[in-house]
Design an enzyme around this catalytic site. Structure first.
Site, short mmCIF file in Angstrom:
data_model
loop_
_atom_site.label_atom_id
_atom_site.label_comp_id
_atom_site.label_asym_id
_atom_site.label_seq_id
_atom_site.Cartn_x
_atom_site.Cartn_y
_atom_site.Cartn_z
N HIS A 164 0.81 -1.22 0.00
CA HIS A 164 0.00 0.00 0.00
C HIS A 164 0.85 1.27 0.00
O HIS A 164 0.35 2.35 -0.31
CB HIS A 164 -0.98 0.00 1.19
CG HIS A 164 -0.36 0.27 2.52
ND1 HIS A 164 -0.02 -0.73 3.42
CD2 HIS A 164 -0.03 1.42 3.14
CE1 HIS A 164 0.47 -0.20 4.51
NE2 HIS A 164 0.48 1.11 4.36
N ASP A 181 0.63 -7.81 1.72
CA ASP A 181 0.86 -6.37 1.69
C ASP A 181 2.35 -6.04 1.68
O ASP A 181 2.80 -5.11 2.34
CB ASP A 181 0.17 -5.67 2.88
CG ASP A 181 0.09 -4.15 2.67
OD1 ASP A 181 0.08 -3.72 1.50
OD2 ASP A 181 0.04 -3.41 3.67
N SER A 215 4.65 2.71 7.90
CA SER A 215 4.37 1.55 7.05
C SER A 215 5.58 1.18 6.21
O SER A 215 6.16 2.04 5.54
CB SER A 215 3.18 1.85 6.14
OG SER A 215 1.99 1.91 6.86
#
Length: 490
Positions: free
Chosen positions: A130, A159, A236
């Site tokens: 993402h 992910d 992230s």
């Protein structure tokens, strides 16, 4: 004038007197601290140092050593964490402001950011899918330098994404083992939250094998390490590191109602990361293994519903909820309703634990499942397969059509069996074009156009680019519900 000077002088002397009085009074009422009567502090000693104990209590209390910190781990790990910029252009309605600011009409540049971890010295970097999704250009900022980055591959089911920068010798991070990580163990999160580069926060591992249902892939692997080390937007793709400075996870998500840290963060275990990154580097995509079925969490309620006898004090295993016809599990004699107790020699008591064990393997690997059926414990040996039901190496083939404004690919056999269809082409990454104007949704599977079977993307694109008049597109959505789109092309 003389009277004014007298007033000022008296006020000044009164202030000095008041301050002196307050100082003396404060000294007289401040109690002395009796160090002998203070309660012992409850801390834990470093694993590398022997524990010391307080002797003024019948119950020994461990006292932290002076080396109980994360300085060395922070110094080594921050050198291996980079800042990633996702740069994309987005279209919008034209306005007079485009001409006023002398910019290209109808487009605006958007920049988002995240973190990445240097996986190899020759420039391979792991991050989150993402973080890099929908990027027109990717940049890696490291040591005050900016590098253009190539997207090597992604894996939405975990992910994860792999990037590559050229012409640099980067300090790769040391890899640990997520299997050996213990709940309660100290860890640090390294990343770039809120554009604050090289930020380090500390916490403990608060749970393992967490499934939080955030991945939208058809076959998600969610077995997150949960930590209370502060993780915020921008973290992230960053590193979750143990006290030895070894990577144990890639920070991926937070549990929050506000979008900022609220106590829980989640990281992909490094043992899963190793397999995913190696596959993407070697083959361009993950060689995901399938066992020919699906499992679900098993509990007392499900046992009562299925009339399965259990030990109420020790509910073990996961429920085999689906068996693919002629798949590996079917050929090995497994049936729906079986309770799988072990994957090889490891006990599996949640779906996330089972999926994690499966994720370590590749098509062609032979595994043994221990299961229970009608209170009898049995074993089944089976060979794992790829998404097409074979054991060969596969490469994902994506067909892109600019005129239709979407990507297309043949639906894998394992997904066709789940949806109950014989053939079909999946539509994804929909942008401006005919597919968007028609209203087709992401991941819709087209099976027929005007009663013509659609078995490959080339045929689909050829028909839609040439056909005129009434068009009816039939297919199924990602949940297996049949539907159709009817429209007219001139």
């Amino acid at each position: 004038m003389r009277k004014t000077v007298q007033v000022i002088l008296i006020s000044f002397l009164a202030g000095l007197g008041g301050a002196y009085t307050f100082h003396e009074l404060n000294k007289s009422i401040t109690p002395e601290v009796d160090q002998k009567n203070e309660p012992a502090s409850v801390n834990f000693a470093s694993n590398d140092e022997p524990s010391s104990y307080s002797s003024n209590n019948s119950n020994p209390v461990r006292v932290a050593s002076m080396d109980e910190d994360f300085v060395a781990a922070s110094e080594s790990s921050t050198q291996s964490v980079v800042y990633i910029k996702n740069i994309s252009e987005r279209s919008y309605r034209r306005s007079y402001l485009d001409y006023f600011f002398d910019r290209e009409p109808g487009k605006v540049e958007q920049v988002s950011s995240g973190s990445g971890v240097i996986f190899t010295n020759d420039g391979y970097i792991v991050s989150n899918n993402h973080v890099v999704q929908d990027a027109d250009r990717l940049e890696v900022v490291y040591n005050k330098k900016v590098y253009d980055a190539k997207l090597v591959g992604t894996d939405p089911s975990t992910d994860l994404a792999v990037l590559k920068v050229e012409g640099v010798n980067l300090p790769k991070i040391r890899l640990g083992s997520s299997r050996s990580v213990q709940v309660g163990e100290w860890v640090i999160a390294v990343g770039n939250p809120f554009n604050l580069t090289s930020t380090v926060t500390a916490g403990i591992v608060s749970a393992k094998g967490r499934e939080i249902n955030i991945l939208e892939s058809k076959f998600p692997i969610e077995s997150f390490i949960q930590t209370d080390a502060a993780i915020n937007p921008g973290n992230s793709g960053g590193a979750l590191v143990n006290k030895a400075g070894e990577l144990v996870g890639i920070n991926t998500a937070i549990l929050s109602r506000t979008g900022s840290y609220a106590g829980y963060g989640f990281a992909v275990p490094v043992d899963i990361v190793k397999k995913i990154v190696t596959d993407i580097i070697d083959y361009g995509e993950v060689q995901k293994a399938f066992f020919g079925g699906e499992v679900a969490d098993f509990n007392a309620t499900i046992a009562d519903r299925l009339d399965i006898a259990i030990d109420q004090n020790n509910i073990e295993g996961v429920l085999l909820s689906f068996v693919q016809k002629d798949g590996s599990s079917d050929k090995a004699g497994l049936e729906e309703g079986d309770i799988i107790l072990k994957f090889d020699d490891r006990a599996v008591n949640t779906r996330s634990e089972f999926e994690e064990e499966l994720s370590y393997h590749s098509p062609g690997d032979k595994v043994t499942l221990t299961y229970k059926r009608k209170n009898q414990v049995k074993t089944a040996s089976l060979t794992l397969t790829n998404r097409e039901g074979t054991t060969s190496i596969l490469k994902r083939e994506i067909y892109t059509s600019e005129s239709l404004g979407a990507n297309f690919e043949v639906l894998p056999k394992v997904e066709r069996d789940l949806l109950g269809i014989e053939y079909g082409v999946k539509v994804f990454n929909i942008q401006n074009g005919l597919i968007q104007r028609i209203g087709i949704r992401e991941d819709f599977v087209i099976t027929d156009i005007n009663r013509n079977a659609i078995k490959d993307p080339e045929r689909l694109v050829s028909i839609l680019e040439k056909i005129r008049g009434r068009v009816i597109i039939e297919g199924v959505n990602s949940k297996g519900r049949e539907g159709y789109y009817s429209f007219y092309l001139r």
